[in-house]
Design a protein around this motif. Structure first.
Motif: not given
Length: 183
Positions: A32-44
């Protein structure tokens, strides 16, 4: 006396179990604090902010400050660009990124990946670029609207276009309603 102690112990255990559940929920809440989620992996978001701050103040070669939305773009695309460029024999090392970040003593992983992706994009040959575009079009990418929206056809990340304001009866925009707190 024994019964009261048993109740206290049971209450304490219940509190510990509940707290453990809350802590586990916090770990899952990182998305929920992710700027993006790429294939299930968050970029915080915190990594994005760190990379923008370190890059903007960390290089004597930077003339234009980078915006967090640009960092999200490159960190998102970097998940595919960096491995593809490495496989093509034109990988970009952490040392190459550190040379650009001459004012940062110990740059974060997100900052290094941001710079490595920027450098890698300039060294991609057409075959590698085609491979990356194909992978990105098939990727499961979710962007936090704060950082823009992804056009799947062009793979461009642009400003968020959804209207987040709801018009009231008089036609004036007002913030979207928030649910009432639970009793």
């Amino acid at each position: 006396m024994v019964l009261a102690s048993k109740r206290v112990l049971t209450g304490t255990l219940a509190a510990v179990v509940a707290a453990t559940g809350l802590l586990t929920g916090c770990d899952q809440g990182s998305q929920s604090r992710a700027a993006a989620i790429v294939d299930g992996q968050p970029i915080l978001e915190s990594d994005v902010q760190t990379a923008a701050r370190e890059f903007n103040g960390g290089s004597s070669q930077v003339t234009q400050p980078v915006q967090p939305a640009n960092v999200v773009s490159l960190l998102t695309f970097g998940r595919y660009v960096l491995p593809a460029v490495q496989q093509s024999g034109k990988g970009v090392s952490d040392d190459a990124a550190r040379k650009l970040l001459d004012k940062v003593e110990n740059p974060s992983r997100s900052t290094l990946d941001f710079v490595r992706t920027a450098l890698a994009l300039n060294s991609m040959d057409p075959a590698t670029e085609e491979k990356v575009v194909k992978q990105l079009k098939q990727a499961d990418i979710e962007l936090n609207p704060r950082y823009g929206s992804l056009d799947r056809k062009t793979l461009q990340i642009g400003p968020e276009t959804r209207n987040w304001l709801v018009a009231d009866a008089a036609g004036a925009p007002s913030p979207a309603p928030t649910p009432a707190p639970a009793p």
